[in-house]
Design an enzyme around this catalytic site. Structure first.
Site, PDB file in Angstrom:
ATOM      1  N   ARG A  32       0.738  -1.297   0.038  1.00  0.00           N
ATOM      2  CA  ARG A  32       0.002   0.126  -0.139  1.00  0.00           C
ATOM      3  C   ARG A  32       1.067   1.293  -0.081  1.00  0.00           C
ATOM      4  O   ARG A  32       0.425   2.314  -0.741  1.00  0.00           O
ATOM      5  CB  ARG A  32      -1.035   0.152   1.389  1.00  0.00           C
ATOM      6  N   ILE A  33       1.799   1.358   0.796  1.00  0.00           N
ATOM      7  CA  ILE A  33       2.453   2.460   1.004  1.00  0.00           C
ATOM      8  C   ILE A  33       3.342   2.939  -0.232  1.00  0.00           C
ATOM      9  O   ILE A  33       3.502   3.879  -0.792  1.00  0.00           O
ATOM     10  CB  ILE A  33       3.362   2.781   2.417  1.00  0.00           C
TER      11      ILE A  33
ATOM     12  N   ARG B 199       8.436  -8.938  -3.104  1.00  0.00           N
ATOM     13  CA  ARG B 199       8.388 -10.382  -3.111  1.00  0.00           C
ATOM     14  C   ARG B 199       7.680 -11.116  -4.268  1.00  0.00           C
ATOM     15  O   ARG B 199       8.116 -11.886  -4.776  1.00  0.00           O
ATOM     16  CB  ARG B 199       7.679 -10.887  -1.577  1.00  0.00           C
TER      17      ARG B 199
ATOM     18  N   SER C 229      10.470   3.414   6.754  1.00  0.00           N
ATOM     19  CA  SER C 229       9.676   2.043   7.047  1.00  0.00           C
ATOM     20  C   SER C 229      10.301   1.658   8.430  1.00  0.00           C
ATOM     21  O   SER C 229       9.742   1.726   9.386  1.00  0.00           O
ATOM     22  CB  SER C 229      10.270   0.887   5.977  1.00  0.00           C
ATOM     23  N   ARG C 230      11.439   0.680   8.490  1.00  0.00           N
ATOM     24  CA  ARG C 230      11.996   0.594   9.621  1.00  0.00           C
ATOM     25  C   ARG C 230      13.715   0.534   9.456  1.00  0.00           C
ATOM     26  O   ARG C 230      14.034   0.093   8.274  1.00  0.00           O
ATOM     27  CB  ARG C 230      11.584  -1.055  10.253  1.00  0.00           C
TER      28      ARG C 230
ATOM     29  N   GLU D  54      16.080   2.872  17.720  1.00  0.00           N
ATOM     30  CA  GLU D  54      15.519   4.024  18.146  1.00  0.00           C
ATOM     31  C   GLU D  54      15.381   3.915  19.718  1.00  0.00           C
ATOM     32  O   GLU D  54      14.989   2.896  20.162  1.00  0.00           O
ATOM     33  CB  GLU D  54      14.203   4.214  17.684  1.00  0.00           C
TER      34      GLU D  54
ATOM     35  N   HIS E  20      11.019   9.540  13.507  1.00  0.00           N
ATOM     36  CA  HIS E  20       9.916   8.638  13.360  1.00  0.00           C
ATOM     37  C   HIS E  20       8.526   9.331  13.258  1.00  0.00           C
ATOM     38  O   HIS E  20       7.820   9.069  14.117  1.00  0.00           O
ATOM     39  CB  HIS E  20      10.021   7.422  14.368  1.00  0.00           C
TER      40      HIS E  20
HETATM   41  C1  8YV Z   1       3.460   4.268  14.079  1.00  0.00           C
HETATM   42  C2  8YV Z   1       4.790   2.968  12.549  1.00  0.00           C
HETATM   43  O1  8YV Z   1       3.077   5.644  14.589  1.00  0.00           O
HETATM   44  O2  8YV Z   1       2.564   2.096  12.065  1.00  0.00           O
HETATM   45  C3  8YV Z   1       3.742   1.998  12.160  1.00  0.00           C
HETATM   46  O3  8YV Z   1       4.156   0.788  11.902  1.00  0.00           O
HETATM   47  O4  8YV Z   1       5.874   3.032  12.445  1.00  0.00           O
HETATM   48  C4  8YV Z   1       4.388   4.366  13.160  1.00  0.00           C
HETATM   49  O5  8YV Z   1       4.043   4.927  11.999  1.00  0.00           O
HETATM   50  C5  8YV Z   1       3.920   3.605  15.285  1.00  0.00           C
HETATM   51  O6  8YV Z   1       4.030   2.180  14.951  1.00  0.00           O
HETATM   52  C6  8YV Z   1       2.682   3.413  16.396  1.00  0.00           C
HETATM   53  O7  8YV Z   1       2.906   2.289  17.152  1.00  0.00           O
END
Ligand code: 8YV
Length: 326
Positions: free
Chosen positions: A158-159, A179, A240-241, A270, A288
């Protein structure tokens, strides 16, 4: 019927907390201090339903000591890499998340970074605020054009697709690695080129955006070896992460000029930021905040409430997370 005991680990928007208080026997975290592992342990021992966020590490050690009453973890957020899904399943605990409602906000922030890094936005702000700007000059603050360049999106969910739609408006051509290849209509709409080989895509892109979830399979997907495949004039953006990129290797390559710049909204450890990144000018670092809009946070809270209500009423919650999804 007795209201279920719901423990919420962080402060949520007022409207959400108020509604939760009406619906559930709810324990809120009024000072918003992240819970320690000991406090989390206490929470999973007591709660019937836990509402954690990305800052809570719900690992096997915590879950294996959960009380028999804990039936649902209704996470506030889309990513679920902070929850040990396998142990939750083994213990018969359902997990839900809040997908869909933060797609556009996260894509906006990704686009903002895709613009900010090559156009040196943060450096420009720093220059003006320092009082040292001497006025316009023909060669001052030169960055790079993004129009006409190639963007490689890693993770076309989606993103990723929402980023692609925006990026097309800025004249970027869309390439992606995922994937699975996305539906033909989506590829056609986005005029997107699929690369089964991430290595081959990376070597050819002007900009790369990370939009895949963090899973065991994507941990350090952008390893030192892969980052070295990128061109020295390429930019990288991650909303993302942090764990998807080998952050140390990234900092090294940015410092040595083997990569042109980076826009990072997320980090490997983080809230700690790699000190090497802090020394660099060619990076934009954000705390974040990709999904940090009032509208988004309320929509996330609504989803948490709907997931809890549906579950308590004996139905499968709409956003149930299964290990196979990741
Ligand atoms: C959220 C995020 O705000 O939704 C996610 O996966 O990384 C963030 O944008 C955060 O996870 C809230 O728990």
């Amino acid at each position: 019927m007795a209201k279920p005991l719901v423990i919420v680990t962080r402060r949520l928007p007022d409207v959400i907390e108020t509604r939760m208080m009406e619906l559930f026997d709810c324990r809120l975290n009024l000072d918003d201090k992240p819970m320690s592992q000991a406090e989390l342990l206490e929470a999973v021992k007591t709660a019937e339903i836990l509402v954690p966020t990305v800052t809570d590490r719900i690992d096997a050690a915590i879950l294996s000591q959960a009380g028999p009453k804990l039936r649902l973890i209704a996470s506030f957020g889309t990513g679920v890499d902070h929850i040990d899904l396998k142990t939750a399943r083994q213990r018969g605990i359902t997990v839900t998340n809040t997908p869909g409602v933060l797609t556009e906000d996260t894509a906006d922030m990704t686009m903002a970074l895709l613009l900010a890094v090559p156009r040196r936005l943060a450096e420009g702000v720093r220059l003006v605020r320092s009082g040292e700007w001497g006025g316009w000059s023909p060669t001052g603050m030169l960055g790079h054009r993004i129009w006409g360049k190639r963007l490689g999106i890693i993770g076309m969910g989606r993103i990723g697709q929402a980023v692609a739609r925006r990026a097309r408006g800025f004249g970027l051509s869309i390439h992606y690695h995922n994937r699975r290849r996305v539906a033909e209509e989506v590829e056609q709409e986005l005029e997107a080129t699929y690369w089964e080989s991430l290595d081959q895509m990376l070597a050819r892109m002007d900009m790369v955006s990370v939009n895949c979830p963090h899973t065991p399979a994507t941990f350090h997907l952008l390893s030192a070896r892969r980052l070295k495949l990128m061109r020295p004039d390429a930019y990288i953006v991650n909303t993302s992460r942090g764990e998807v990129i080998d952050e140390n290797a990234l900092a090294r390559l940015l410092a040595s000029g083997e990569l042109a710049g980076a826009g990072l909204d997320v980090f490997e450890h983080e809230p700690a930021i790699n000190p090497k990144l802090l020394k660099l000018d060619n990076v934009v670092l954000l705390p974040h905040m990709g999904s940090a809009t009032i509208e988004g946070r309320i929509a996330m809270g609504e989803k948490v409430i709907i997931n809890i209500k549906t579950f308590v009423d004996g139905h499968t919650p709409p956003d149930r997370v299964l290990e196979a999804m990741f």
